[in-house]
Design an enzyme around this catalytic site. Structure first.
Site, mmCIF file in Angstrom:
data_model
loop_
_atom_site.group_PDB
_atom_site.id
_atom_site.type_symbol
_atom_site.label_atom_id
_atom_site.label_comp_id
_atom_site.label_asym_id
_atom_site.label_seq_id
_atom_site.Cartn_x
_atom_site.Cartn_y
_atom_site.Cartn_z
ATOM 1 N N MET A 107 0.807 -1.212 0.062
ATOM 2 C CA MET A 107 -0.101 -0.044 0.021
ATOM 3 C C MET A 107 0.972 1.397 0.168
ATOM 4 O O MET A 107 1.769 1.345 0.962
ATOM 5 C CB MET A 107 -1.014 -0.109 1.291
ATOM 6 C CG MET A 107 -1.496 1.183 1.380
ATOM 7 S SD MET A 107 -2.867 1.073 2.442
ATOM 8 C CE MET A 107 -2.081 0.292 4.180
ATOM 9 N N TYR A 131 0.626 2.393 12.675
ATOM 10 C CA TYR A 131 0.156 1.985 11.302
ATOM 11 C C TYR A 131 -1.223 2.405 11.038
ATOM 12 O O TYR A 131 -2.276 2.412 12.030
ATOM 13 C CB TYR A 131 0.414 0.328 11.222
ATOM 14 C CG TYR A 131 1.767 0.003 10.726
ATOM 15 C CD1 TYR A 131 2.341 0.879 9.909
ATOM 16 C CD2 TYR A 131 2.061 -1.049 11.341
ATOM 17 C CE1 TYR A 131 3.549 0.129 9.412
ATOM 18 C CE2 TYR A 131 3.466 -1.713 11.061
ATOM 19 C CZ TYR A 131 4.080 -0.970 10.064
ATOM 20 O OH TYR A 131 5.510 -1.589 9.540
ATOM 21 N N GLU A 132 -1.621 2.626 9.874
ATOM 22 C CA GLU A 132 -2.796 2.660 9.422
ATOM 23 C C GLU A 132 -3.748 3.739 10.132
ATOM 24 O O GLU A 132 -4.970 3.783 10.311
ATOM 25 C CB GLU A 132 -3.765 1.419 9.436
ATOM 26 C CG GLU A 132 -3.183 0.157 8.874
ATOM 27 C CD GLU A 132 -2.160 0.623 7.455
ATOM 28 O OE1 GLU A 132 -2.942 1.263 6.600
ATOM 29 O OE2 GLU A 132 -1.272 -0.315 7.232
ATOM 30 N N GLY A 133 -3.067 4.755 10.448
ATOM 31 C CA GLY A 133 -3.789 6.064 11.202
ATOM 32 C C GLY A 133 -3.322 5.704 12.701
ATOM 33 O O GLY A 133 -3.752 4.749 13.283
ATOM 34 N N GLN A 189 -7.363 7.383 14.778
ATOM 35 C CA GLN A 189 -8.536 6.289 15.024
ATOM 36 C C GLN A 189 -9.529 6.852 15.965
ATOM 37 O O GLN A 189 -10.617 6.558 15.966
ATOM 38 C CB GLN A 189 -7.889 5.004 15.730
ATOM 39 C CG GLN A 189 -6.894 4.334 14.974
ATOM 40 C CD GLN A 189 -7.323 3.920 13.496
ATOM 41 O OE1 GLN A 189 -8.485 3.468 13.287
ATOM 42 N NE2 GLN A 189 -6.573 3.941 12.257
#
Length: 598
Positions: free
Chosen positions: A162, A439-441, A446
């Protein structure tokens, strides 16, 4: 180095006894996913994890990946282990049969993912990222794109990544500069630089398929002008085979705090040929398929890290002799008692155990919701599952990873000075785990997603379905005296959860910063509350099993004891977050930015 043992018994408890995976799979049409099949797969995955992946964990940390003029080499043993992983058919497990997969449920793959992440976080990330790439292409790609990329990704001979972040652009993706110019053949020429690309370059697969966000010239500024592209490292010919370099190169790899055996890369796209996924300027919508899958995977990393650290700390605590118990000698034949007799060591061990096992239950439940989203034919049931998943994913991702950092820190602390020494492997767990909070925000992102978008943004609608499940469970068990110690606190905390939501909403009408000030505390409160619900459910199952027979008596008694610890020593932490929320944002914002000095 801790010797990792896959928690097969507890995984079966969660899947089969708590969540009744057999009925769940049969209702969704997964006829091949019988209990015998599930048992066999979990047992084989445990064996592969313990014998092949786990022994490479310390080697990978010590050697790391090496970079030489654009080429990345993984540590000794990684390439061979990945080849065994592919030959064993593990990448195909939950993928579509149309493209060479086994068509088994996503939740079964999630269970196996915990094993590999706990045993070797760096290794697990290589195939883990491919699942997100596959989900994105399957959901948004054209038939031609699916035929072009999915078979090789499914079998594992190609891997995926990604590509979001750029040197000047992290969470605020609307600032990206990577551009995509239309070619005569309908493809696009992709030019730009991406950073922090996990598994972006390595020697373990024949090709790497990058999922890349970029802006087409003339598109709107900001996030509304982002499009999504498939950009393979090597070009793909008409036969679906990898060909020449596609204008994709690795500029460098990062030297990191942890996960040293996973290459975190700077990837340069120099007129690389890419293929538009979905509609122009709708890239973020498509990308969220990848990101949501990845967020659940990162939540799983949190539970896995807590489990790995617990195993190492528990073994040491039973063996290490230090001081005598305050309540009397427990080891009369030795010069001191094992440290597991000391209450503070028990506190740390039970914190790890309660988060690992509670997190396992939460992640398994979310994975079943994913199954429903994929395979349920009843639209109402599908929407209900997706709503619960939307609400609980940011909670699981942020809460479990924050708690994993605490749990891995406890693992070091149980070892004392030895925990700070590399040869024991406990400090590696902490270093490897911290990235999961980012990771991923990040946790803050979040938290904003949960409070601003999922709760206040829907006027509490997303919260209602899950709250209804909690309420129904409490009503079902309200007259059961054995469950009173769990049901009464849940009901009280659930009521406060609703009041906190209303309080923040009212304050935000006057000052929008109240949302940002409350968001992380709100998420942590939600996390403690959510895990309490699952611990109560596990206690109920354990109580029922003990009434039926004496089989596995110690296991079920331990489950109830851990639930009691969670309710008495972990859940009360939520009250502190409650107080922080009620106190508001003013103290955070009172100091002028220019007065932050050192």
């Amino acid at each position: 180095m801790p010797e990792y043992k896959a928690p097969v018994r507890d995984m079966k408890f969660v899947m089969q006894e708590l969540l009744d995976c057999e009925q769940h799979y049969q209702q969704l049409g997964y006829q091949d996913a019988s209990i015998d099949m599930v048992d066999a797969i979990i047992s084989e995955a445990a064996k592969f994890t313990e014998q092949v992946i786990a022994p490479l964990n310390q080697i990978g940390d010590e050697q790391g990946c090496t970079f030489n003029d654009g080429t990345v080499t993984t540590p000794d043993g990684f390439k061979d282990a990945y080849q065994q992983y592919v030959e064993g058919g593990w990448p195909t497990l939950s993928q579509s049969e149309e493209f060479g997969g086994q068509g088994l449920p996503h939740s079964l793959n999630t269970a196996i993912g915990e094993f590999s992440s706990a045993a070797n976080h760096s290794f697990a990330m290589y195939p883990g990222l491919s699942h997100g790439a596959l989900a994105t292409i399957e959901a948004w790609g054209s038939d031609e794109q699916k035929q072009m990329f999915m078979p090789k990704l499914v079998e594992g001979n190609w891997t995926g990544t990604m590509c979001l972040t750029e040197p000047h652009c992290g969470t605020d993706l609307g600032m990206l500069r990577t551009k995509a110019e239309l070619n005569d053949d309908g493809s696009y020429s992709i030019t730009g630089t991406k950073i922090f690309i996990s598994a972006g370059e390595h020697d373990m697969s024949d090709n790497i398929v990058h999922i890349v966000i970029a802006r087409i010239p003339g598109s709107p500024e900001g996030s509304k002008g982002i499009s999504l592209f498939i950009v393979p490292k090597l070009s793909v010919n008409d036969n679906g085979e990898a060909g020449e370099n596609n204008g994709v190169s690795c500029g460098s790899i990062e030297h990191k705090m942890g996960i040293n055996a996973n290459a975190t890369c700077v990837i340069n796209f120099d007129g690389a040929k890419g293929y538009l996924i979905g509609e122009v300027n709708r890239g973020l919508n498509c990308m969220f398929t990848f990101m949501n899958a990845a967020r659940l995977g990162v939540a799983n990393e949190g539970a896995a890290a807590a489990e790995a650290s617990f195993q190492g700390a528990l073994a040491y605590a039973k063996d290490r002799l230090q001081m005598r118990s305050l309540s009397g000698i427990k080891n009369p034949d030795g010069p001191a008692d094992p440290i597991i007799v000391h209450p503070d060591v028990r506190r740390m061990l039970l914190t790890q155990k309660s988060i690992a096992e509670g997190g396992r239950a939460l992640v398994a439940y979310l994975a079943q919701l994913v199954d429903i989203g994929h395979a349920e034919s009843d639209k109402a049931k599908k929407v209900a599952a997706e709503n619960k998943l939307a609400l609980l994913t940011p909670i699981a991702k942020a809460f479990l990873t924050e708690m994993a950092v605490e749990c891995t820190s406890h693992g070091i602390q149980v070892f004392g000075g030895h925990g700070f020494i590399k040869e024991w492997g406990m400090e590696q767990l902490l270093r490897d785990t911290k990235i999961s909070c980012i990771y991923e925000g990040t946790t803050g992102i979040q938290a904003l997603d949960l409070l601003a978008r999922k709760v206040l943004g829907t006027k509490g609608e997303l919260l209602k379905d899950f709250a209804a499940d909690v309420g129904a469970f409490c009503m079902e068990n309200s007259q059961n005296p054995e469950m009173a110690e769990f049901i009464k606190p849940i009901m009280a905390y659930a009521q406060d959860w609703q009041k906190l939501t209303e309080t923040i909403g009212a304050k935000a009408m006057q000052n929008p910063d109240e949302i940002g000030g409350a968001s992380v505390d709100y998420l942590m409160y939600s996390g403690y509350m959510t895990l309490a619900y699952f611990w109560a459910k596990m206690a109920k199952v354990a109580q029922e099993k003990l009434k039926q027979s004496d089989a596995d008596k110690d296991f079920y008694q331990a489950k109830i004891a851990t639930a009691r610890f969670y309710f008495q020593r972990m859940l009360p932490r939520a009250k502190g977050h409650d107080a922080c929320i009620v106190n508001g944002v003013d103290s955070m914002m009172a100091l002028d930015a220019d007065h932050f000095e050192f």
